[in-house]
Design an enzyme around this catalytic site. Structure first.
Site, PDB file in Angstrom:
ATOM      1  N   GLY A 165       0.869  -1.191   0.000  1.00 60.21           N
ATOM      2  CA  GLY A 165       0.000   0.000   0.000  1.00 60.21           C
ATOM      3  C   GLY A 165       0.896   1.228   0.000  1.00 60.21           C
ATOM      4  O   GLY A 165       0.533   2.293   0.492  1.00 60.21           O
TER       5      GLY A 165
ATOM      6  N   ILE B 145      -0.782   7.197   3.416  1.00 61.54           N
ATOM      7  CA  ILE B 145       0.148   6.797   4.477  1.00 61.54           C
ATOM      8  C   ILE B 145       1.397   6.179   3.857  1.00 61.54           C
ATOM      9  O   ILE B 145       2.524   6.475   4.262  1.00 61.54           O
ATOM     10  CB  ILE B 145      -0.498   5.753   5.424  1.00 61.54           C
TER      11      ILE B 145
ATOM     12  N   ASP C  92       2.213  -1.825  -4.307  1.00 62.02           N
ATOM     13  CA  ASP C  92       0.869  -1.236  -4.316  1.00 62.02           C
ATOM     14  C   ASP C  92       0.182  -1.751  -5.562  1.00 62.02           C
ATOM     15  O   ASP C  92       0.853  -2.207  -6.501  1.00 62.02           O
ATOM     16  CB  ASP C  92       0.958   0.315  -4.323  1.00 62.02           C
TER      17      ASP C  92
ATOM     18  N   ARG D 267     -14.855   3.357  11.580  1.00 63.16           N
ATOM     19  CA  ARG D 267     -13.811   2.485  11.014  1.00 63.16           C
ATOM     20  C   ARG D 267     -14.419   1.146  10.587  1.00 63.16           C
ATOM     21  O   ARG D 267     -14.002   0.552   9.605  1.00 63.16           O
ATOM     22  CB  ARG D 267     -12.678   2.275  12.019  1.00 63.16           C
TER      23      ARG D 267
ATOM     24  N   ASN E 192     -11.979  -3.422   3.235  1.00 60.99           N
ATOM     25  CA  ASN E 192     -10.602  -3.673   3.677  1.00 60.99           C
ATOM     26  C   ASN E 192     -10.352  -5.103   4.155  1.00 60.99           C
ATOM     27  O   ASN E 192      -9.218  -5.592   4.096  1.00 60.99           O
ATOM     28  CB  ASN E 192     -10.212  -2.682   4.768  1.00 60.99           C
TER      29      ASN E 192
ATOM     30  N   ASP F 102      -2.471   6.573  18.524  1.00 54.03           N
ATOM     31  CA  ASP F 102      -3.216   6.945  19.729  1.00 54.03           C
ATOM     32  C   ASP F 102      -2.266   7.421  20.833  1.00 54.03           C
ATOM     33  O   ASP F 102      -2.587   8.339  21.598  1.00 54.03           O
ATOM     34  CB  ASP F 102      -4.056   5.751  20.228  1.00 54.03           C
TER      35      ASP F 102
ATOM     36  N   ARG G  14      -0.981  10.880  19.753  1.00 62.63           N
ATOM     37  CA  ARG G  14      -2.004  11.900  19.999  1.00 62.63           C
ATOM     38  C   ARG G  14      -2.126  12.210  21.488  1.00 62.63           C
ATOM     39  O   ARG G  14      -2.204  13.377  21.883  1.00 62.63           O
ATOM     40  CB  ARG G  14      -3.363  11.406  19.488  1.00 62.63           C
TER      41      ARG G  14
ATOM     42  N   HIS H 136      -8.236   0.061  18.608  1.00 64.50           N
ATOM     43  CA  HIS H 136      -8.028   1.304  17.860  1.00 64.50           C
ATOM     44  C   HIS H 136      -9.320   1.715  17.147  1.00 64.50           C
ATOM     45  O   HIS H 136      -9.432   1.606  15.932  1.00 64.50           O
ATOM     46  CB  HIS H 136      -6.882   1.153  16.848  1.00 64.50           C
TER      47      HIS H 136
HETATM   48  N1  LIG Z   1      -3.869   2.233  12.395  1.00 66.14           N
HETATM   49  C1  LIG Z   1      -4.054   3.532  12.350  1.00 66.14           C
HETATM   50  O1  LIG Z   1      -3.852   4.234  13.355  1.00 66.14           O
HETATM   51  C2  LIG Z   1      -4.477   4.199  11.083  1.00 66.14           C
HETATM   52  C3  LIG Z   1      -4.310   5.588  10.939  1.00 66.14           C
HETATM   53  C4  LIG Z   1      -4.690   6.176   9.726  1.00 66.14           C
HETATM   54  C5  LIG Z   1      -5.243   5.414   8.708  1.00 66.14           C
HETATM   55  N2  LIG Z   1      -5.377   4.072   8.881  1.00 66.14           N
HETATM   56  C6  LIG Z   1      -5.921   3.219   7.815  1.00 66.14           C
HETATM   57  O2  LIG Z   1      -4.904   2.988   6.835  1.00 66.14           O
HETATM   58  C7  LIG Z   1      -5.515   2.651   5.584  1.00 66.14           C
HETATM   59  C8  LIG Z   1      -4.883   3.437   4.455  1.00 66.14           C
HETATM   60  O3  LIG Z   1      -5.134   4.798   4.589  1.00 66.14           O
HETATM   61  P1  LIG Z   1      -4.596   5.840   3.486  1.00 66.14           P
HETATM   62  O4  LIG Z   1      -5.035   7.188   3.934  1.00 66.14           O
HETATM   63  O5  LIG Z   1      -3.159   5.599   3.213  1.00 66.14           O
HETATM   64  O6  LIG Z   1      -5.463   5.403   2.209  1.00 66.14           O
HETATM   65  P2  LIG Z   1      -5.124   5.642   0.656  1.00 66.14           P
HETATM   66  O7  LIG Z   1      -6.352   5.350  -0.094  1.00 66.14           O
HETATM   67  O8  LIG Z   1      -4.504   6.984   0.499  1.00 66.14           O
HETATM   68  O9  LIG Z   1      -3.999   4.562   0.349  1.00 66.14           O
HETATM   69  C9  LIG Z   1      -4.261   3.216   0.360  1.00 66.14           C
HETATM   70  C10 LIG Z   1      -3.373   2.557  -0.652  1.00 66.14           C
HETATM   71  O10 LIG Z   1      -3.615   1.155  -0.604  1.00 66.14           O
HETATM   72  C11 LIG Z   1      -3.515   0.689  -1.936  1.00 66.14           C
HETATM   73  N3  LIG Z   1      -4.161  -0.608  -2.058  1.00 66.14           N
HETATM   74  C12 LIG Z   1      -5.473  -0.907  -2.130  1.00 66.14           C
HETATM   75  N4  LIG Z   1      -5.644  -2.234  -2.271  1.00 66.14           N
HETATM   76  C13 LIG Z   1      -4.411  -2.776  -2.264  1.00 66.14           C
HETATM   77  C14 LIG Z   1      -3.931  -4.101  -2.377  1.00 66.14           C
HETATM   78  N5  LIG Z   1      -4.751  -5.150  -2.528  1.00 66.14           N
HETATM   79  N6  LIG Z   1      -2.595  -4.298  -2.335  1.00 66.14           N
HETATM   80  C15 LIG Z   1      -1.749  -3.257  -2.216  1.00 66.14           C
HETATM   81  N7  LIG Z   1      -2.143  -1.992  -2.110  1.00 66.14           N
HETATM   82  C16 LIG Z   1      -3.462  -1.753  -2.133  1.00 66.14           C
HETATM   83  C17 LIG Z   1      -4.155   1.780  -2.786  1.00 66.14           C
HETATM   84  O11 LIG Z   1      -3.780   1.673  -4.131  1.00 66.14           O
HETATM   85  C18 LIG Z   1      -3.611   3.014  -2.104  1.00 66.14           C
HETATM   86  O12 LIG Z   1      -2.410   3.447  -2.682  1.00 66.14           O
HETATM   87  C19 LIG Z   1      -7.009   2.935   5.776  1.00 66.14           C
HETATM   88  O13 LIG Z   1      -7.692   1.726   6.028  1.00 66.14           O
HETATM   89  C20 LIG Z   1      -7.049   3.816   7.016  1.00 66.14           C
HETATM   90  O14 LIG Z   1      -8.277   3.735   7.694  1.00 66.14           O
HETATM   91  C21 LIG Z   1      -5.013   3.458  10.039  1.00 66.14           C
HETATM   92  O1  LIG Z   2      -9.651   7.806  11.872  1.00 63.82           O
HETATM   93  C1  LIG Z   2      -9.364   7.034  10.969  1.00 63.82           C
HETATM   94  O2  LIG Z   2     -10.216   6.482  10.259  1.00 63.82           O
HETATM   95  C2  LIG Z   2      -7.915   6.777  10.654  1.00 63.82           C
HETATM   96  C3  LIG Z   2      -7.117   6.347  11.834  1.00 63.82           C
HETATM   97  O3  LIG Z   2      -7.594   5.181  12.418  1.00 63.82           O
HETATM   98  C4  LIG Z   2      -6.904   7.425  12.854  1.00 63.82           C
HETATM   99  O4  LIG Z   2      -7.005   7.156  14.043  1.00 63.82           O
HETATM  100  O5  LIG Z   2      -6.602   8.561  12.454  1.00 63.82           O
END
Ligand SMILES: NC(=O)c1ccc[n+]([C@@H]2O[C@H](COP(=O)([O-])OP(=O)(O)OC[C@H]3O[C@@H](n4cnc5c(N)ncnc54)[C@H](O)[C@@H]3O)[C@@H](O)[C@H]2O)c1
Ligand SMILES: O=C(O)C[C@H](O)C(=O)O
Length: 341
Positions: free
Chosen positions: A31, A36, A57, A111, A118, A174, A177, A201
């Site tokens: 990804g 991210i 990706d 989420r 996802n 978390d 933050r 989370h």
């Molecule tokens: N754990 C946390 O604290 C946290 C924080 C922020 C976001 N997130 C999560 O992270 C994820 C990504 O967020 P983002 O803002 O980067 O999204 P984004 O859409 O900007 O990027 C996601 C990427 O994943 C790629 N992708 C999709 N399917 C794929 C696959 N099968 N194989 C490889 N790559 C693939 C897409 O092409 C894209 O480039 C989301 O689910 C978001 O909710 C988690």
């Molecule tokens: O809030 C979201 O969906 C993305 C991430 O889990 C966050 O905590 O920022």
């Protein structure tokens, strides 16, 4: 300047050229072209513990890799084609696999609303990782983390390669933050504010233990507002981005910090502790197999899971609400893999 910022930026050049004695560490990002994925890959390129960076990706992996590969740190960078063999090559030999693949939230979504999209993305990437690099540390960022981590565990179990010590839900944002928000109230340096955040989370499953921190003197309405802000910090960003996604830059920093901790411990550093969502004994008697608490990391991944410790009456109530939701989220992930192997 925080410890992590110093680590990543202050010392990066000097350490990049003095890390030759360290073991080789391949890090894969799945990804890698996302909101991210790109800054996270950039930060891993700046980390001298990383010797090989592998970027995958479904779009633009090689493009992002070409760009990052011009940065003058020692590690090699390669982007892989979005094919099964590309993914396999990307994963082979990895010590750490970071997964931020998947869709982010829009305003009004929880989420859990991301689950339908996802869950299968993470399941399929976990299958590939279990086949190509079953001993790697698997760091899951994709939401809903409370469900995507159990999904990975089920996939690894089904392939007979599950090692609970190597699977981590990244909840570091978390923690980041909590320390930032407390420092804003107290007028202190966030580097000195360490607040354990336990549970999961997502919303009420995020339980900050302010009573165990230097913020224990914050009380009443101020405390309630602070807890609410830590639990719903993600929503603050989703709302501000107004449909264009969720936290990416702060998440990249948090993911890089957690990956750095895993690598540090793998490379023999002692006393590395992070809160992370892992296969945990703490609430198994209530049917809850995964829980985030302070975890000491070691060369083999999870080394010691710390108990929650003494908490306030208010935190006991938060924990109760957390456990109810967490169980549902975990069960949903497990059921998904059973129904959709
Ligand atoms: N754990 C946390 O604290 C946290 C924080 C922020 C976001 N997130 C999560 O992270 C994820 C990504 O967020 P983002 O803002 O980067 O999204 P984004 O859409 O900007 O990027 C996601 C990427 O994943 C790629 N992708 C999709 N399917 C794929 C696959 N099968 N194989 C490889 N790559 C693939 C897409 O092409 C894209 O480039 C989301 O689910 C978001 O909710 C988690
Ligand atoms: O809030 C979201 O969906 C993305 C991430 O889990 C966050 O905590 O920022």
């Amino acid at each position: 300047m925080s410890f992590f910022t110093r680590q990543m930026f202050g010392q990066v050049q000097r350490r990049a050229f003095s890390a030759s004695s360290r073991q080789a560490s391949k890090v894969a990002v799945l990804g890698a072209a996302g909101g991210i994925g790109q800054p996270l890959s950039l930060l891993m390129k700046l980390n001298p513990r990383v010797t090989e960076l592998a970027l995958y990706d479904i779009k633009l992996g090689p493009g992002v890799a070409a760009d990052i590969s011009h940065i003058n740190t020692k590690s090699t960078v390669k982007g892989y084609d979005p094919t099964p063999s590309g993914l396999r090559e990307c994963l082979q030999g990895s010590e750490v696999i970071l997964i931020p693949a998947g869709v982010p939230r829009k305003p009004g979504m929880t989420r859990d609303d991301l689950f339908n999209t996802n869950a299968s993305i993470v399941r399929d990437l976990a299958k590939a990782a279990a086949d190509a690099a079953p001993n790697a540390n698997l760091l899951i960022i994709s939401n809903p983390v409370n469900s995507t981590v159990p999904i990975c565990a089920e996939v690894y179990k089904s392939k007979g390669v599950y090692n609970p010590k190597r699977l981590f839900g990244v909840t570091t944002l978390d923690i980041v933050r909590a320390s930032r928000f407390v420092s804003e109230i107290k007028g202190t340096d966030p580097a000195n504010e360490n607040i354990p955040v336990i549970g999961g989370h997502s919303g009420v499953t995020i339980v900050p233990l302010l009573s165990q921190s230097g913020a224990s003197d914050i009380t009443g309405a101020k405390l309630d507002a602070l807890i609410q802000r830590i639990q719903f910090g993600g929503d603050e960003v989703v709302k501000a981005k107004d449909g264009a996604g969720s936290a990416t830059l702060s998440m990249a920093m948090a993911g890089a910090r957690f990956a750095e901790s895993v690598l540090k411990a793998a490379q023999g550093e002692k006393g590395v502790v992070e809160c992370t969502f892992v296969d945990s004994p703490l609430y198994k008697d209530q049917g809850i197999d995964f829980f985030s608490s302070k975890v000491e990391l070691g060369p083999d991944g999870v080394q010691k899971i710390h108990p929650v410790g003494a908490i306030s009456k208010e935190e006991e109530k938060l924990l109760e609400a957390c456990l109810t939701d967490l169980k549902k989220n975990i069960d949903k992930g497990v059921e998904f893999v059973k129904a959709n192997p």
